[in-house]
Design an enzyme around this catalytic site. Structure first.
Site, PDB file in Angstrom:
ATOM      1  N   SER A  20     -23.241  21.564  47.566  1.00 51.29           N
ATOM      2  CA  SER A  20     -22.199  20.559  47.877  1.00 51.29           C
ATOM      3  C   SER A  20     -21.072  21.270  48.610  1.00 51.29           C
ATOM      4  O   SER A  20     -20.880  22.486  48.428  1.00 51.29           O
ATOM      5  CB  SER A  20     -21.660  19.962  46.573  1.00 51.29           C
ATOM      6  OG  SER A  20     -20.437  19.282  46.808  1.00 51.29           O
ATOM      7  N   TYR A  48     -18.518  20.003  37.791  1.00 55.02           N
ATOM      8  CA  TYR A  48     -19.392  19.846  38.978  1.00 55.02           C
ATOM      9  C   TYR A  48     -19.114  20.954  40.004  1.00 55.02           C
ATOM     10  O   TYR A  48     -20.041  21.629  40.479  1.00 55.02           O
ATOM     11  CB  TYR A  48     -19.146  18.466  39.590  1.00 55.02           C
ATOM     12  CG  TYR A  48     -20.014  18.137  40.790  1.00 55.02           C
ATOM     13  CD1 TYR A  48     -21.309  17.673  40.628  1.00 55.02           C
ATOM     14  CD2 TYR A  48     -19.522  18.283  42.088  1.00 55.02           C
ATOM     15  CE1 TYR A  48     -22.102  17.355  41.731  1.00 55.02           C
ATOM     16  CE2 TYR A  48     -20.308  17.967  43.194  1.00 55.02           C
ATOM     17  CZ  TYR A  48     -21.594  17.497  43.002  1.00 55.02           C
ATOM     18  OH  TYR A  48     -22.379  17.182  44.098  1.00 55.02           O
TER      19      TYR A  48
HETATM   20  P1  NAD Z   1     -28.648  10.688  43.102  1.00 54.69           P
HETATM   21  O1  NAD Z   1     -27.955  10.372  41.819  1.00 54.69           O
HETATM   22  O2  NAD Z   1     -29.242   9.586  43.888  1.00 54.69           O
HETATM   23  O3  NAD Z   1     -29.755  11.797  42.898  1.00 54.69           O
HETATM   24  C1  NAD Z   1     -29.778  12.749  41.869  1.00 54.69           C
HETATM   25  C2  NAD Z   1     -31.192  12.851  41.390  1.00 54.69           C
HETATM   26  O4  NAD Z   1     -31.300  13.875  40.395  1.00 54.69           O
HETATM   27  C3  NAD Z   1     -31.649  11.541  40.731  1.00 54.69           C
HETATM   28  O5  NAD Z   1     -32.916  11.186  41.257  1.00 54.69           O
HETATM   29  C4  NAD Z   1     -31.741  11.907  39.255  1.00 54.69           C
HETATM   30  O6  NAD Z   1     -32.707  11.165  38.560  1.00 54.69           O
HETATM   31  C5  NAD Z   1     -32.102  13.364  39.342  1.00 54.69           C
HETATM   32  N1  NAD Z   1     -31.807  14.078  38.100  1.00 54.69           N
HETATM   33  C6  NAD Z   1     -30.685  14.021  37.358  1.00 54.69           C
HETATM   34  N2  NAD Z   1     -30.809  14.808  36.273  1.00 54.69           N
HETATM   35  C7  NAD Z   1     -32.046  15.368  36.338  1.00 54.69           C
HETATM   36  C8  NAD Z   1     -32.765  16.264  35.512  1.00 54.69           C
HETATM   37  N3  NAD Z   1     -32.213  16.762  34.387  1.00 54.69           N
HETATM   38  N4  NAD Z   1     -34.027  16.621  35.887  1.00 54.69           N
HETATM   39  C9  NAD Z   1     -34.594  16.136  37.012  1.00 54.69           C
HETATM   40  N5  NAD Z   1     -33.947  15.284  37.836  1.00 54.69           N
HETATM   41  C10 NAD Z   1     -32.694  14.899  37.501  1.00 54.69           C
HETATM   42  O7  NAD Z   1     -27.547  11.451  43.972  1.00 54.69           O
HETATM   43  P2  NAD Z   1     -27.698  12.305  45.309  1.00 54.69           P
HETATM   44  O8  NAD Z   1     -26.430  12.130  46.032  1.00 54.69           O
HETATM   45  O9  NAD Z   1     -28.968  12.005  45.995  1.00 54.69           O
HETATM   46  O10 NAD Z   1     -27.717  13.789  44.740  1.00 54.69           O
HETATM   47  C11 NAD Z   1     -28.694  14.755  45.090  1.00 54.69           C
HETATM   48  C12 NAD Z   1     -28.054  16.135  45.158  1.00 54.69           C
HETATM   49  O11 NAD Z   1     -27.115  16.154  46.234  1.00 54.69           O
HETATM   50  C13 NAD Z   1     -27.273  16.523  43.898  1.00 54.69           C
HETATM   51  O12 NAD Z   1     -27.495  17.885  43.611  1.00 54.69           O
HETATM   52  C14 NAD Z   1     -25.833  16.308  44.316  1.00 54.69           C
HETATM   53  O13 NAD Z   1     -24.933  17.121  43.601  1.00 54.69           O
HETATM   54  C15 NAD Z   1     -25.905  16.701  45.780  1.00 54.69           C
HETATM   55  N6  NAD Z   1     -24.798  16.199  46.596  1.00 54.69           N
HETATM   56  C16 NAD Z   1     -24.657  14.867  46.851  1.00 54.69           C
HETATM   57  C17 NAD Z   1     -23.599  14.446  47.628  1.00 54.69           C
HETATM   58  C18 NAD Z   1     -23.371  13.004  47.972  1.00 54.69           C
HETATM   59  O14 NAD Z   1     -22.335  12.696  48.566  1.00 54.69           O
HETATM   60  N7  NAD Z   1     -24.263  12.097  47.667  1.00 54.69           N
HETATM   61  C19 NAD Z   1     -22.682  15.364  48.137  1.00 54.69           C
HETATM   62  C20 NAD Z   1     -22.852  16.715  47.830  1.00 54.69           C
HETATM   63  C21 NAD Z   1     -23.925  17.120  47.070  1.00 54.69           C
END
Ligand code: NAD
Length: 267
Positions: free
Chosen positions: A152, A165
């Site tokens: 991130s 986080y």
């Molecule tokens: P999201 O909530 O759609 O996806 C997160 C996924 O992780 C979900 O499918 C969830 O079921 C899975 N998950 C959660 N706990 C878990 C576990 N213990 N074991 C296996 N799977 C698990 O959100 P996203 O935005 O797609 O996030 C994906 C990644 O991107 C994350 O690491 C998040 O920190 C990172 N991220 C997202 C953003 C954003 O703006 N969306 C920005 C920076 C980083």
């Protein structure tokens, strides 16, 4: 089952939604074998599988909590049995559990660390072990395996109210770099993608709200919220031989969020 030559086998954690789903689909469109890991959203995982197959890939759904060692070990065993090895790990699963610091419970701290940092450690370790057993795999003269951490912008931008986080993502930065240094001589590449604001479930209360969305866009010089495809395209590149000389690097995919937009008029 033997794999076809040049068909990548890719494990994407947290692939039932958002960025993970977008990455799984992008690899599916390139004919990859895609392992769709999910935690609890079985329907989301089935939707990802449908889209991977529609793109021409082969999919396998595996349920596992990435923070639980026995579940991770079982998942990797099933992957290597089904596909005869692994080429790429996309370490994507991550959660937020926000709170003012003084009110943050130990449980909130540990939950986020368990998924975001311990989970990425466990999956990376199993991927390294799998790569070590399959020397000679991969394009000739290129890496034998690739890990891409989904981190991130909060691996370098402090985030008030989200200390757990931001700490987990800061930890991923050094996990990624130290591991990259350790395994480069084995021709294993390790990189990270740090997304800015990408429209997914994790932040839907922000981009679905008009006022919050406007405030968020103030932080993005490129003036749009990102999409899972923006991250997926870079993940495909980092896992391909086209990026073979890149290791230990973070690519910020953030519309300029890390350019300190507050300095546009106040420099
Ligand atoms: P999201 O909530 O759609 O996806 C997160 C996924 O992780 C979900 O499918 C969830 O079921 C899975 N998950 C959660 N706990 C878990 C576990 N213990 N074991 C296996 N799977 C698990 O959100 P996203 O935005 O797609 O996030 C994906 C990644 O991107 C994350 O690491 C998040 O920190 C990172 N991220 C997202 C953003 C954003 O703006 N969306 C920005 C920076 C980083």
């Amino acid at each position: 089952m033997a794999i076809k030559e040049n068909v990548q086998t890719v494990l994407v954690t947290g692939a039932s939604s958002g960025i993970g789903q977008g990455i799984a689909i992008a690899f599916g469109m390139r004919g990859a074998n895609v392992v769709i890991n999910y935690y609890s959203d079985e329907k989301g995982a089935a939707d990802t599988l449908k889209k991977v197959e529609a793109g021409g890939g082969k999919g396998l759904i595996l349920k596992a909590d990435v923070g639980e060692e026995d579940e991770v070990l079982r998942m990797f065993k099933e992957v290597t049995e089904e596909f005869d090895g692994l080429d790429v790990l996309i370490n994507n699963a991550g959660i937020q559990d926000d709170s003012a610091f003084a009110d943050m419970s130990l449980e909130q701290w540990e939950n986020v660390m368990s998924t975001n940092l311990t989970g990425q450690f466990l999956c990376a370790r199993e991927a390294i072990r799998a790569f070590g057993k399959q020397k000679g795999r991969g394009a000739k003269g290129k890496a034998i395996g690739n890990i891409v951490f989904i981190s991130s912008v909060h691996d370098i931008i402090p985030w008030a109210g989200h200390v757990n986080y931001a700490s987990s993502k800061g930890g991923i930065l050094m996990l990624m770099k130290s591991l990259a240094l350790e395994v480069a001589p084995q021709k294993i590449r390790v990189n990270a993608i740090s997304p800015g604001a990408i429209a997914t479930d994790i932040n839907d209360e922000v981009w679905k709200d008009k006022k919050k969305k406007k405030d968020l866009l103030e932080l993005i010089p490129y003036k749009r919220i990102g999409l899972p495809e923006d991250i997926a395209n870079v993940a495909v590149f980092l896992a391909s031989p086209d990026s073979d000389y890149i290791t230990g690097t973070t690519i910020y995919v953030d519309g300029g969020m890390t350019l300190y937009p507050g300095f546009v008029e106040n420099g």
